[in-house]
Design a protein around this motif. Structure first.
Motif, short mmCIF file in Angstrom:
data_model
loop_
_atom_site.label_atom_id
_atom_site.label_comp_id
_atom_site.label_asym_id
_atom_site.label_seq_id
_atom_site.Cartn_x
_atom_site.Cartn_y
_atom_site.Cartn_z
N VAL A 155 1.02 -1.36 0.37
CA VAL A 155 -0.16 -0.07 -0.08
C VAL A 155 0.96 1.52 -0.29
O VAL A 155 0.84 2.55 -0.79
CB VAL A 155 -0.52 0.24 1.05
N LEU A 156 2.27 1.03 1.00
CA LEU A 156 2.51 2.45 1.17
C LEU A 156 3.61 2.61 -0.52
O LEU A 156 3.44 3.46 -1.43
CB LEU A 156 3.90 2.71 1.85
N GLU A 157 3.79 1.39 -1.04
CA GLU A 157 4.65 1.19 -2.01
C GLU A 157 3.83 2.01 -3.45
O GLU A 157 4.20 3.05 -4.28
CB GLU A 157 5.51 0.66 -2.63
N ARG A 158 2.46 1.60 -3.36
CA ARG A 158 1.79 2.50 -4.10
C ARG A 158 1.05 3.21 -3.82
O ARG A 158 0.91 4.55 -5.24
CB ARG A 158 0.08 1.63 -3.99
N ALA A 159 1.05 3.99 -3.09
CA ALA A 159 0.56 5.43 -2.42
C ALA A 159 2.18 6.85 -3.06
O ALA A 159 2.06 7.92 -3.71
CB ALA A 159 0.67 5.48 -0.79
N ARG A 160 2.85 5.99 -2.49
CA ARG A 160 4.54 6.69 -3.24
C ARG A 160 4.51 7.64 -4.29
O ARG A 160 4.89 7.43 -5.03
CB ARG A 160 6.28 5.63 -2.32
N ALA A 161 4.95 5.92 -5.04
CA ALA A 161 4.56 5.76 -6.76
C ALA A 161 3.63 6.70 -7.33
O ALA A 161 3.24 8.14 -8.44
CB ALA A 161 4.27 3.92 -7.52
N ARG A 162 2.43 7.36 -6.56
CA ARG A 162 1.19 7.90 -7.08
C ARG A 162 1.86 9.15 -6.58
O ARG A 162 1.38 10.39 -7.75
CB ARG A 162 -0.32 7.72 -6.66
N LEU A 163 2.41 9.58 -5.96
CA LEU A 163 2.72 10.83 -5.58
C LEU A 163 3.61 11.71 -6.27
O LEU A 163 4.15 12.13 -6.70
CB LEU A 163 3.60 10.35 -3.79
N ARG A 164 4.64 10.40 -6.89
CA ARG A 164 5.51 10.84 -7.93
C ARG A 164 5.00 10.98 -9.10
O ARG A 164 5.74 11.80 -9.72
CB ARG A 164 6.53 9.90 -7.83
N ASN A 165 4.36 10.70 -9.66
CA ASN A 165 2.84 10.79 -10.46
C ASN A 165 2.69 12.42 -10.97
O ASN A 165 2.66 12.78 -10.10
CB ASN A 165 3.12 9.42 -11.55
#
Length: 78
Positions: A68-78
């Motif tokens: 979940v954290l990995e997905r959230a971080r990926a969304r924040l980077r984009n």
């Protein structure tokens, strides 16, 4: 009720103790909500049961917190 009467009631209410004023305020706000609405607690109980049933039935899959954290971080980077 006129403005003078309302002001008298307000002034009298202000002489109550803090605990009494808190109860009065709670009761007044509750009277605005109406009886038709279910309480927030009951709504959450219903939602929690629904989610547990979906997990136990296999209808949905839970995710690991790291995913979940990995997905959230990926969304924040984009």
């Amino acid at each position: 009720m006129n403005t003078a009467q309302l002001e008298t009631i307000t002034n009298e209410a202000m002489t109550l103790s803090e605990k009494e004023r808190a109860k009065l305020a709670h009761d007044l706000v509750a009277s605005l909500d109406g009886m038709a609405e279910i309480s927030v607690s009951e709504a959450w109980d219903t939602e929690i049961c629904r989610r547990i049933n979906e997990i136990e039935s296999g209808k949905i899959k839970s995710l690991d917190v790291s995913e979940v954290l990995e997905r959230a971080r990926a969304r924040l980077r984009n």
